[in-house]
Scaffold this active site. Structure first.
Site, PDB file in Angstrom:
ATOM      1  N   THR A  32      12.015  -3.329   4.186  1.00  0.00           N
ATOM      2  CA  THR A  32      12.814  -4.426   3.645  1.00  0.00           C
ATOM      3  C   THR A  32      13.694  -3.839   2.546  1.00  0.00           C
ATOM      4  OG1 THR A  32      10.966  -5.915   4.082  1.00  0.00           O
ATOM      5  CG2 THR A  32      12.745  -6.760   2.721  1.00  0.00           C
ATOM      6  N   LYS A 144       3.448   0.438   5.757  1.00  0.00           N
ATOM      7  CA  LYS A 144       4.013  -0.907   5.849  1.00  0.00           C
ATOM      8  C   LYS A 144       4.133  -1.251   7.330  1.00  0.00           C
ATOM      9  CE  LYS A 144       7.220  -3.929   3.494  1.00  0.00           C
ATOM     10  NZ  LYS A 144       8.232  -4.050   2.432  1.00  0.00           N
ATOM     11  N   GLU A 177      -2.864  -5.103  -5.173  1.00  0.00           N
ATOM     12  CA  GLU A 177      -1.421  -5.341  -5.099  1.00  0.00           C
ATOM     13  C   GLU A 177      -1.151  -6.835  -5.086  1.00  0.00           C
ATOM     14  OE1 GLU A 177      -0.172  -3.654  -1.392  1.00  0.00           O
ATOM     15  OE2 GLU A 177      -1.293  -5.100  -0.186  1.00  0.00           O
TER      16      GLU A 177
END
Length: 273
Positions: A32, A144, A177
């Site tokens: 992203t 990811k 996180e």
């Protein structure tokens, strides 16, 4: 076609085969990327991570071809600012887990508007929730990849504007996180600490940039387990939003401190370059 610009495998379309392994198994990766002045920001970090991740999963990807498609996609859509999402799947294959025969990956590009918020957490600080959803340990820690159900469940724990982000722990109560961000704390000694992501979590590119920047400024940076928030400063980061100082978390409050401010301003400059 959808209302947002989408390319699949280098062409303007928004259709993907139902046999694609990204759909069937989440067999793929994504980036992203914030776009500023028509260019991807933190680009070297994004493309390097994507290449490393593809190699780790054994996904065939011609990175040079992908970057040519990204340039053409952004240029063709006259993108001055926004969010570029890049998805790479292993491609189409037969039913079953065996990936044999998938020799050509699928490449999906889409362009989105930057998030708009009534209150800017980067300027005023983020109000953060402790999520009940826990992160499991995984051999895919750091990547990811497309399997993000833990983050989906965690983000569904609140609606509306009461919180800007949520923090997730593992099953031993160790902070890992945010639902969409990496965590940093500043100790009372002035050291910068970010959770060790050896067993869970996503190793974000903004996190990588901050670690390099802080060390270049002589700040001690440690990657270790984080369970105690008796600290001087806390902030969250990702490659779209930049740095969000945490000012409230489960009834505890912090000021926006000098180290957070230094790092936030440097990241913002990089994302607006």
């Amino acid at each position: 076609m959808s209302n947002i610009p989408v390319w699949v495998n280098g062409a303007p379309q928004d259709h993907l085969s139902v046999s694609d392994r990204g759909l069937a198994y989440g067999d793929g990766l994504f980036e992203t990327v914030r776009v500023s002045n028509g260019k991807p920001t933190l680009a070297g970090y994004h493309w390097s991570r994507l290449q490393r991740s593809c190699e780790r999963l054994g996904i065939v990807l011609d990175v040079a071809q992908l970057l040519e498609e990204v340039d053409a996609f952004l240029s063709g859509n006259q993108a001055s600012a926004g969010v570029l999402k890049v998805i790479v799947t292993r491609g189409s294959g037969g039913r079953g887990y065996n990936p044999e025969g998938c020799l050509s990956s699928s490449r999906i590009l889409s362009l989105h508007s930057l998030p708009v918020r009534q209150r800017d957490p980067g300027l005023f600080g983020a109000r953060v929730k402790a999520c009940q959803t826990c992160l499991g340990r995984s051999s895919l820690a750091g990547l990811k990849h497309l399997n993000r159900l833990e983050q989906v469940l965690a983000r569904s724990e609140w609606q509306g504007g009461a919180y800007d982000e949520g923090l997730l722990c593992d099953y031993e109560g160790i902070l890992v996180e945010g639902t969409m961000s990496n965590l940093f704390i500043v100790t009372h000694q002035g050291d910068l600490v970010t959770p060790d992501l050896s067993f869970s979590g996503v190793a974000g590119v903004c996190r990588e940039f901050i670690i390099e920047f802080a060390r270049s400024r002589g700040i001690i940076v440690k990657e270790q387990l984080v369970s105690d928030l008796d600290v001087a400063e806390i902030f969250l980061c990702n490659s779209v939003n930049g740095v969000w100082p945490v000012v409230e978390y489960e009834g505890r409050v912090w000021e926006i401190g000098p180290i957070t401010t230094l790092i936030r301003d440097c990241v913002l400059e990089e994302l607006n370059a």
